[in-house]
Motif scaffolding. Structure first.
Motif, PDB file in Angstrom:
ATOM      1  N   PHE A  87     -32.968  -5.802 -34.322  1.00 19.00           N
ATOM      2  CA  PHE A  87     -33.092  -7.248 -34.601  1.00 19.00           C
ATOM      3  C   PHE A  87     -33.385  -7.225 -36.054  1.00 19.00           C
ATOM      4  O   PHE A  87     -32.639  -8.007 -36.565  1.00 19.00           O
ATOM      5  CB  PHE A  87     -33.942  -8.076 -33.882  1.00 19.00           C
ATOM      6  N   GLN A  88     -34.230  -6.543 -36.656  1.00 15.46           N
ATOM      7  CA  GLN A  88     -34.485  -6.868 -38.053  1.00 15.46           C
ATOM      8  C   GLN A  88     -33.422  -6.220 -38.945  1.00 15.46           C
ATOM      9  O   GLN A  88     -32.919  -6.634 -39.912  1.00 15.46           O
ATOM     10  CB  GLN A  88     -35.957  -6.103 -38.573  1.00 15.46           C
ATOM     11  N   ARG A  89     -33.038  -5.108 -38.553  1.00 12.25           N
ATOM     12  CA  ARG A  89     -31.734  -4.523 -39.221  1.00 12.25           C
ATOM     13  C   ARG A  89     -30.236  -5.467 -39.296  1.00 12.25           C
ATOM     14  O   ARG A  89     -29.809  -5.684 -40.166  1.00 12.25           O
ATOM     15  CB  ARG A  89     -31.311  -3.096 -38.624  1.00 12.25           C
ATOM     16  N   LEU A  90     -30.128  -5.978 -37.873  1.00  6.68           N
ATOM     17  CA  LEU A  90     -29.069  -6.949 -37.670  1.00  6.68           C
ATOM     18  C   LEU A  90     -29.351  -8.108 -38.521  1.00  6.68           C
ATOM     19  O   LEU A  90     -28.403  -8.551 -39.433  1.00  6.68           O
ATOM     20  CB  LEU A  90     -29.288  -7.475 -36.299  1.00  6.68           C
ATOM     21  N   CYS A 279     -41.842  -9.406 -25.305  1.00  2.00           N
ATOM     22  CA  CYS A 279     -42.013  -7.923 -25.633  1.00  2.00           C
ATOM     23  C   CYS A 279     -40.874  -7.286 -25.470  1.00  2.00           C
ATOM     24  O   CYS A 279     -40.553  -6.044 -26.475  1.00  2.00           O
ATOM     25  CB  CYS A 279     -42.791  -7.432 -24.312  1.00  2.00           C
ATOM     26  N   PHE A 280     -39.585  -7.797 -25.008  1.00  2.00           N
ATOM     27  CA  PHE A 280     -38.271  -7.210 -25.322  1.00  2.00           C
ATOM     28  C   PHE A 280     -37.925  -7.220 -26.809  1.00  2.00           C
ATOM     29  O   PHE A 280     -37.253  -6.603 -27.350  1.00  2.00           O
ATOM     30  CB  PHE A 280     -37.402  -8.096 -24.261  1.00  2.00           C
ATOM     31  N   HIS A 281     -38.222  -8.607 -27.169  1.00  2.58           N
ATOM     32  CA  HIS A 281     -37.809  -8.984 -28.976  1.00  2.58           C
ATOM     33  C   HIS A 281     -38.642  -7.785 -29.650  1.00  2.58           C
ATOM     34  O   HIS A 281     -38.025  -7.433 -30.516  1.00  2.58           O
ATOM     35  CB  HIS A 281     -38.213 -10.016 -29.010  1.00  2.58           C
ATOM     36  N   LEU A 282     -39.930  -7.759 -29.339  1.00  2.00           N
ATOM     37  CA  LEU A 282     -40.780  -6.571 -30.466  1.00  2.00           C
ATOM     38  C   LEU A 282     -40.207  -5.162 -30.194  1.00  2.00           C
ATOM     39  O   LEU A 282     -40.311  -4.537 -31.126  1.00  2.00           O
ATOM     40  CB  LEU A 282     -42.278  -6.783 -29.946  1.00  2.00           C
ATOM     41  N   LEU A 283     -39.963  -4.866 -28.720  1.00  2.00           N
ATOM     42  CA  LEU A 283     -39.143  -3.385 -28.475  1.00  2.00           C
ATOM     43  C   LEU A 283     -38.002  -3.149 -29.184  1.00  2.00           C
ATOM     44  O   LEU A 283     -37.722  -2.055 -29.642  1.00  2.00           O
ATOM     45  CB  LEU A 283     -39.055  -3.401 -26.935  1.00  2.00           C
ATOM     46  N   TRP A 284     -37.305  -4.160 -29.528  1.00  2.00           N
ATOM     47  CA  TRP A 284     -35.911  -3.871 -30.227  1.00  2.00           C
ATOM     48  C   TRP A 284     -36.253  -4.516 -31.666  1.00  2.00           C
ATOM     49  O   TRP A 284     -35.487  -4.841 -32.303  1.00  2.00           O
ATOM     50  CB  TRP A 284     -35.012  -5.143 -29.554  1.00  2.00           C
ATOM     51  N   HIS A 285     -37.465  -4.262 -32.286  1.00  2.01           N
ATOM     52  CA  HIS A 285     -37.860  -4.320 -33.586  1.00  2.01           C
ATOM     53  C   HIS A 285     -37.364  -5.685 -34.166  1.00  2.01           C
ATOM     54  O   HIS A 285     -36.921  -5.658 -35.305  1.00  2.01           O
ATOM     55  CB  HIS A 285     -37.081  -3.210 -34.429  1.00  2.01           C
ATOM     56  N   PRO A 288     -42.112 -10.840 -35.291  1.00  6.83           N
ATOM     57  CA  PRO A 288     -42.954 -11.581 -34.205  1.00  6.83           C
ATOM     58  C   PRO A 288     -42.779 -13.117 -34.367  1.00  6.83           C
ATOM     59  O   PRO A 288     -42.743 -13.915 -33.025  1.00  6.83           O
ATOM     60  CB  PRO A 288     -44.535 -11.494 -34.814  1.00  6.83           C
ATOM     61  N   LYS A 289     -42.287 -13.588 -35.286  1.00  3.59           N
ATOM     62  CA  LYS A 289     -42.107 -15.297 -35.428  1.00  3.59           C
ATOM     63  C   LYS A 289     -40.937 -15.492 -34.674  1.00  3.59           C
ATOM     64  O   LYS A 289     -40.910 -16.313 -33.817  1.00  3.59           O
ATOM     65  CB  LYS A 289     -41.930 -15.708 -36.651  1.00  3.59           C
ATOM     66  N   ASP A 290     -39.843 -14.709 -34.782  1.00  2.00           N
ATOM     67  CA  ASP A 290     -38.332 -14.673 -33.910  1.00  2.00           C
ATOM     68  C   ASP A 290     -38.703 -14.566 -32.569  1.00  2.00           C
ATOM     69  O   ASP A 290     -38.113 -15.015 -31.602  1.00  2.00           O
ATOM     70  CB  ASP A 290     -37.303 -13.721 -34.545  1.00  2.00           C
ATOM     71  N   ALA A 291     -39.636 -13.258 -32.347  1.00  2.00           N
ATOM     72  CA  ALA A 291     -40.013 -13.084 -30.899  1.00  2.00           C
ATOM     73  C   ALA A 291     -40.799 -14.246 -30.253  1.00  2.00           C
ATOM     74  O   ALA A 291     -40.246 -14.356 -28.879  1.00  2.00           O
ATOM     75  CB  ALA A 291     -40.986 -11.792 -30.830  1.00  2.00           C
ATOM     76  N   VAL A 292     -41.572 -15.153 -30.756  1.00  2.00           N
ATOM     77  CA  VAL A 292     -42.033 -16.192 -30.067  1.00  2.00           C
ATOM     78  C   VAL A 292     -40.985 -17.257 -29.880  1.00  2.00           C
ATOM     79  O   VAL A 292     -40.992 -17.866 -28.507  1.00  2.00           O
ATOM     80  CB  VAL A 292     -43.155 -16.750 -30.866  1.00  2.00           C
ATOM     81  N   MET A 293     -40.128 -17.472 -30.514  1.00  2.00           N
ATOM     82  CA  MET A 293     -39.078 -18.475 -30.488  1.00  2.00           C
ATOM     83  C   MET A 293     -38.113 -18.078 -29.253  1.00  2.00           C
ATOM     84  O   MET A 293     -37.683 -18.745 -28.485  1.00  2.00           O
ATOM     85  CB  MET A 293     -38.245 -18.691 -31.645  1.00  2.00           C
ATOM     86  N   GLY A 294     -37.740 -16.696 -29.382  1.00  2.00           N
ATOM     87  CA  GLY A 294     -36.834 -16.288 -28.089  1.00  2.00           C
ATOM     88  C   GLY A 294     -37.445 -16.095 -27.027  1.00  2.00           C
ATOM     89  O   GLY A 294     -36.852 -16.475 -25.983  1.00  2.00           O
TER      90      GLY A 294
END
Length: 419
Positions: A87-90, A279-285, A288-294
């Protein structure tokens, strides 16, 4: 009639075309949908003066043709490797494309920026093991497992991620590696019973199937077909269905006992959906801020799927409503954070991905219960279609709104205004 071709302009636009495909290829690999990749390549080429741009993107290749009075006809084709969510590269690639559209930069500078994105830090093996274990444990509880089932699912998840890493160091075909991983996972889940433990292998398997099942690829393929990307959709769906069935069969072959342990409580559903999405969001790089919202979107979307059956309404309508909620929420967050909606949408629907349903389908198949196999298989397909339909319809509504908003503001739909 003679057409004067400017050789300098032709060379320059050829380099820009190559850079545009570089960006599009990497976006497709890191998780962008086909339509976004096509739009990105078109916008970049048009930002440098190309007026006629034809783009065709399928799962394995990108073909782009540009035409102009001073450049003639230029075509480039690129082979696309397998997908690997990052996700960070995207986000970085999307931001680069926005900057190019707003103010075109030289080809060499684009190449340098792409190299910087390619060399970004990736998630460590230790972190990926930790996130995989949490995903397996949370979805084990999500699918009806008890606390001990969730703990065992986390242990199996650690072993499977290590095995996946080791298989990745070999020359084994990635699909063969996934199928082998699923067979080992099924045997590991069953092994706890050999030691006399009172656990449910099915709950352990359904927790660990989530990180490997290409459920999102299956839904995206149906979504592509709804969006008239027929060739890409058919190719991806055939690949996803075959691989999903093989993975689910691998887990199911080693399983025994009941198909589900207990009825999951509503608050357990919401909590595990949040933890699993995070955890899926963090696993896919992801950040953290985006991960919480997702994760919040994931929890909210699953809340809709719970609400409909609770009122006695059709459960497939619940999946449809959950997908609509996830899509609109993802589009709003994408507009706020200036990033692709895909980053939030993928996580938003992760709890609805029919990984557990696919496992149940193949469980009945290996048990030779063909009646239940047929009924569960149709049900699984309807889950996927309901989710895809919700995403497509909500996306269409959002795109209509954006077009109306663009007309009200400046009368044009600029590439810089997209997510």
């Amino acid at each position: 009639m003679f057409i004067m071709i400017n050789e300098t302009a032709r060379i320059n636009i050829n380099h820009i075309l190559e850079r545009a495909i570089d960006i599009g290829q990497r976006m497709l690999v890191t998780g962008a949908e086909v339509s976004r990749v096509e739009r990105t390549i078109k916008f970049i080429c048009r930002a440098y003066g190309a007026r006629h741009v034809d783009v065709m993107v399928i799962t394995s290749s990108i073909i782009v043709t540009i035409r102009g009075a001073d450049i003639g006809v230029l075509t480039q084709m690129r082979r696309v490797p397998g997908q690997s969510f990052d996700f960070q590269r995207l986000k970085a690639l999307n931001q680069l494309s926005r900057e190019i559209c707003a103010a075109p930069i030289p080809s060499d500078e684009i190449k340098k920026r792409i190299h910087e994105i390619d060399t970004m830090d990736t998630i460590s093996l230790k972190a990926s093991i930790f996130y995989w274990a949490l995903i397996a444990a949370s979805f084990s509880a999500f699918f009806g497992g008890r606390t001990e089932d969730a703990v065992c699912a986390g242990i199996v998840g650690i072993l499977l991620r290590l095995l996946q890493y080791l298989l990745g160091q070999t020359q084994l075909n990635p699909y063969c590696a996934l199928v082998l991983l699923s067979f080992v996972g099924g045997m590991l889940a069953n092994s706890f019973m050999w030691f006399g433990m009172d656990i449910h292998p099915a709950a352990i398997n359904m927790g660990n199937i989530m990180p490997v099942i290409p459920g999102l690829a299956l839904m995206n393929s149906i979504r592509d077909m709804f969006s008239q990307e027929t060739i890409s959709g058919l190719l991806k769906s055939a690949e996803a269905i075959l691989l999903s069935l093989l993975i689910a069969a691998g887990f199911a072959f080693g399983a025994s006992g009941t198909i589900i342990a207990f009825e999951t409580l509503w608050w357990v559903y919401l909590l595990t959906a949040f933890v699993g999405g995070l955890c899926f969001h963090l696993l896919w790089h992801g950040h953290p801020k985006d991960a919480v919202m997702g994760a919040l979107v994931c929890m909210g979307a699953w809340g809709f799927t719970l609400l409909f059956p609770a009122f006695g309404w059709n459960e497939f309508a619940g999946y449809f409503a959950g997908a609509v909620f996830a899509t609109i929420s993802a589009e709003i967050l994408a507009r706020i954070y200036k990033c692709p909606a895909t980053i939030f949408l993928i996580i938003g629907v992760i709890a609805m991905v029919p990984g557990g349903a696919l496992y149940r389908t193949m469980f009945y198949a290996v048990s030779a219960d063909w009646g239940m196999f047929g009924r569960q298989g149709i049900k699984t397909l309807l889950y996927a279609v309901s989710i895809a339909a919700g995403i497509v319809i909500a996306t269409a509504i959002w795109e209509t709104y954006k077009a109306w908003l663009a007309k009200r503001t400046d009368g044009t739909a600029s590439c810089a205004a997209r997510n």
